[in-house]
Design a protein around this motif. Sequence first.
Motif, mmCIF file in Angstrom:
data_model
loop_
_atom_site.group_PDB
_atom_site.id
_atom_site.type_symbol
_atom_site.label_atom_id
_atom_site.label_comp_id
_atom_site.label_asym_id
_atom_site.label_seq_id
_atom_site.Cartn_x
_atom_site.Cartn_y
_atom_site.Cartn_z
ATOM 1 N N MET A 54 0.861 -1.175 0.000
ATOM 2 C CA MET A 54 0.000 0.000 0.000
ATOM 3 C C MET A 54 0.903 1.233 0.000
ATOM 4 O O MET A 54 1.921 1.257 0.692
ATOM 5 C CB MET A 54 -0.907 0.004 1.228
ATOM 6 N N GLU A 55 0.535 2.209 -0.810
ATOM 7 C CA GLU A 55 1.226 3.494 -0.811
ATOM 8 C C GLU A 55 0.202 4.570 -0.476
ATOM 9 O O GLU A 55 -0.898 4.559 -1.011
ATOM 10 C CB GLU A 55 1.800 3.810 -2.192
ATOM 11 N N VAL A 56 0.581 5.485 0.393
ATOM 12 C CA VAL A 56 -0.303 6.579 0.779
ATOM 13 C C VAL A 56 0.432 7.883 0.497
ATOM 14 O O VAL A 56 1.578 8.058 0.909
ATOM 15 C CB VAL A 56 -0.674 6.493 2.270
ATOM 16 N N TYR A 57 -0.225 8.767 -0.223
ATOM 17 C CA TYR A 57 0.345 10.075 -0.556
ATOM 18 C C TYR A 57 -0.539 11.164 0.035
ATOM 19 O O TYR A 57 -1.762 11.119 -0.082
ATOM 20 C CB TYR A 57 0.409 10.280 -2.073
ATOM 21 N N ASP A 58 0.104 12.161 0.651
ATOM 22 C CA ASP A 58 -0.589 13.345 1.149
ATOM 23 C C ASP A 58 0.013 14.535 0.418
ATOM 24 O O ASP A 58 1.208 14.823 0.566
ATOM 25 C CB ASP A 58 -0.397 13.462 2.658
ATOM 26 N N ILE A 59 -0.803 15.219 -0.385
ATOM 27 C CA ILE A 59 -0.331 16.303 -1.239
ATOM 28 C C ILE A 59 -0.873 17.622 -0.681
ATOM 29 O O ILE A 59 -2.083 17.788 -0.564
ATOM 30 C CB ILE A 59 -0.780 16.096 -2.703
ATOM 31 N N ASP A 60 0.032 18.562 -0.363
ATOM 32 C CA ASP A 60 -0.350 19.787 0.340
ATOM 33 C C ASP A 60 -0.224 21.069 -0.475
ATOM 34 O O ASP A 60 -0.070 22.129 0.092
ATOM 35 C CB ASP A 60 0.517 19.956 1.591
ATOM 36 N N SER A 61 -0.273 21.002 -1.772
ATOM 37 C CA SER A 61 -0.101 22.196 -2.580
ATOM 38 C C SER A 61 -0.965 22.098 -3.828
ATOM 39 O O SER A 61 -1.006 21.057 -4.480
ATOM 40 C CB SER A 61 1.379 22.329 -2.956
ATOM 41 N N LYS A 62 -1.633 23.202 -4.159
ATOM 42 C CA LYS A 62 -2.527 23.219 -5.321
ATOM 43 C C LYS A 62 -1.791 22.812 -6.599
ATOM 44 O O LYS A 62 -2.281 22.008 -7.385
ATOM 45 C CB LYS A 62 -3.138 24.612 -5.477
ATOM 46 N N GLY A 63 -0.597 23.327 -6.812
ATOM 47 C CA GLY A 63 0.182 22.987 -7.999
ATOM 48 C C GLY A 63 0.576 21.518 -8.018
ATOM 49 O O GLY A 63 0.553 20.869 -9.061
ATOM 50 N N GLU A 64 0.924 20.988 -6.849
ATOM 51 C CA GLU A 64 1.306 19.580 -6.757
ATOM 52 C C GLU A 64 0.100 18.662 -6.930
ATOM 53 O O GLU A 64 0.236 17.542 -7.427
ATOM 54 C CB GLU A 64 2.017 19.288 -5.437
ATOM 55 N N VAL A 65 -1.092 19.127 -6.527
ATOM 56 C CA VAL A 65 -2.306 18.320 -6.715
ATOM 57 C C VAL A 65 -2.522 18.054 -8.204
ATOM 58 O O VAL A 65 -2.813 16.924 -8.615
ATOM 59 C CB VAL A 65 -3.550 18.994 -6.090
ATOM 60 N N LYS A 66 -2.338 19.083 -9.025
ATOM 61 C CA LYS A 66 -2.503 18.911 -10.477
ATOM 62 C C LYS A 66 -1.511 17.894 -11.027
ATOM 63 O O LYS A 66 -1.869 17.025 -11.821
ATOM 64 C CB LYS A 66 -2.345 20.248 -11.198
ATOM 65 N N LYS A 67 -0.245 17.990 -10.593
ATOM 66 C CA LYS A 67 0.777 17.045 -11.051
ATOM 67 C C LYS A 67 0.457 15.625 -10.573
ATOM 68 O O LYS A 67 0.622 14.659 -11.310
ATOM 69 C CB LYS A 67 2.157 17.459 -10.548
ATOM 70 N N ALA A 68 0.009 15.510 -9.327
ATOM 71 C CA ALA A 68 -0.320 14.199 -8.772
ATOM 72 C C ALA A 68 -1.505 13.577 -9.513
ATOM 73 O O ALA A 68 -1.503 12.373 -9.797
ATOM 74 C CB ALA A 68 -0.628 14.317 -7.280
ATOM 75 N N MET A 69 -2.499 14.393 -9.852
ATOM 76 C CA MET A 69 -3.665 13.867 -10.570
ATOM 77 C C MET A 69 -3.271 13.407 -11.976
ATOM 78 O O MET A 69 -3.833 12.450 -12.513
ATOM 79 C CB MET A 69 -4.791 14.900 -10.628
ATOM 80 N N LYS A 70 -2.279 14.068 -12.561
ATOM 81 C CA LYS A 70 -1.769 13.629 -13.861
ATOM 82 C C LYS A 70 -1.129 12.242 -13.717
ATOM 83 O O LYS A 70 -1.332 11.361 -14.542
ATOM 84 C CB LYS A 70 -0.760 14.630 -14.415
ATOM 85 N N ALA A 71 -0.375 12.043 -12.636
ATOM 86 C CA ALA A 71 0.254 10.742 -12.377
ATOM 87 C C ALA A 71 -0.805 9.664 -12.142
ATOM 88 O O ALA A 71 -0.674 8.533 -12.616
ATOM 89 C CB ALA A 71 1.199 10.832 -11.181
ATOM 90 N N VAL A 72 -1.874 10.020 -11.444
ATOM 91 C CA VAL A 72 -2.975 9.073 -11.225
ATOM 92 C C VAL A 72 -3.621 8.713 -12.564
ATOM 93 O O VAL A 72 -3.845 7.531 -12.853
ATOM 94 C CB VAL A 72 -4.028 9.645 -10.242
ATOM 95 N N ASP A 73 -3.904 9.718 -13.400
ATOM 96 C CA ASP A 73 -4.504 9.461 -14.714
ATOM 97 C C ASP A 73 -3.624 8.536 -15.559
ATOM 98 O O ASP A 73 -4.120 7.621 -16.227
ATOM 99 C CB ASP A 73 -4.753 10.768 -15.470
ATOM 100 N N GLU A 74 -2.315 8.775 -15.528
ATOM 101 C CA GLU A 74 -1.383 7.931 -16.285
ATOM 102 C C GLU A 74 -1.404 6.494 -15.763
ATOM 103 O O GLU A 74 -1.390 5.540 -16.551
ATOM 104 C CB GLU A 74 0.034 8.501 -16.222
ATOM 105 N N ALA A 75 -1.460 6.324 -14.445
ATOM 106 C CA ALA A 75 -1.492 4.983 -13.851
ATOM 107 C C ALA A 75 -2.793 4.266 -14.216
ATOM 108 O O ALA A 75 -2.782 3.075 -14.531
ATOM 109 C CB ALA A 75 -1.348 5.069 -12.333
ATOM 110 N N VAL A 76 -3.908 5.004 -14.192
ATOM 111 C CA VAL A 76 -5.206 4.418 -14.540
ATOM 112 C C VAL A 76 -5.166 3.894 -15.972
ATOM 113 O O VAL A 76 -5.609 2.769 -16.251
ATOM 114 C CB VAL A 76 -6.341 5.446 -14.339
ATOM 115 N N LYS A 77 -4.623 4.679 -16.883
ATOM 116 C CA LYS A 77 -4.522 4.253 -18.289
ATOM 117 C C LYS A 77 -3.541 3.096 -18.448
ATOM 118 O O LYS A 77 -3.849 2.102 -19.098
ATOM 119 C CB LYS A 77 -4.091 5.426 -19.172
ATOM 120 N N LYS A 78 -2.370 3.224 -17.853
ATOM 121 C CA LYS A 78 -1.313 2.214 -17.994
ATOM 122 C C LYS A 78 -1.755 0.847 -17.481
ATOM 123 O O LYS A 78 -1.447 -0.179 -18.073
ATOM 124 C CB LYS A 78 -0.063 2.664 -17.239
ATOM 125 N N HIS A 79 -2.509 0.828 -16.390
ATOM 126 C CA HIS A 79 -2.919 -0.429 -15.760
ATOM 127 C C HIS A 79 -4.350 -0.827 -16.105
ATOM 128 O O HIS A 79 -4.910 -1.710 -15.459
ATOM 129 C CB HIS A 79 -2.720 -0.343 -14.246
#
Length: 186
Positions: free
Chosen positions: A73-98
């Motif tokens: 299990m991996e848990v991420y806590d993102i505390d910045s508006k700019g980082e939230v956008k980058k993190a959501m991009k990583a989530v979208d890429e993982a959803v597509k890749k897997h």
Amino acid sequence: TIMKTTIKTMALAAIMMLMPLMARAAEHLLDGMPKSDNIERIFISKTMLRLAGSMVGGGSGVPADIIRSLNYMEVYDIDSKGEVKKAMKAVDEAVKKHDMEIMTEVQDDKNEVMIYGTLSDDEKTVTKLIIVNKDKNDAQVIAMEGKIDIKKVMDMAEKQKSKAKKDDDEGVDTKAVAPADSISLK
């Protein structure tokens, strides 16, 4: 010495052939998550999950057999508006890749919760799961892999939903985003 050299060469060749398999085994769902001071990552290994599963008490809300069924299990806590956008991009890429599908999406005025998953071929277990809880300025993302029994997860979600409704009826201030928030990691 020719025999020793031949054995060493064969052993090295075997290791080289297995390297891609070992690298694949070490891959996680959110390997593309950005690194930043505003992104805290907690990784929980299979061994630690099995240990936690054997010690889980009634307060966690997560059945021990679900915890023990996870590979990690991996848990991420993102505390910045700019980082939230980058993190959501990583989530979208993982959803597509897997090849994951949206399983649940809940939105209100402030928060958005999305659960993505991959079903096994027999459609009785979820093998990959990403849970996202975000608002405009921060987000929490949980990724896990294993053999997660869907019926047990649904039963747990119903219990969490009932608890959240009871707390709401009693005026208790909660962040009832079951099952993700039921695990305390801090």
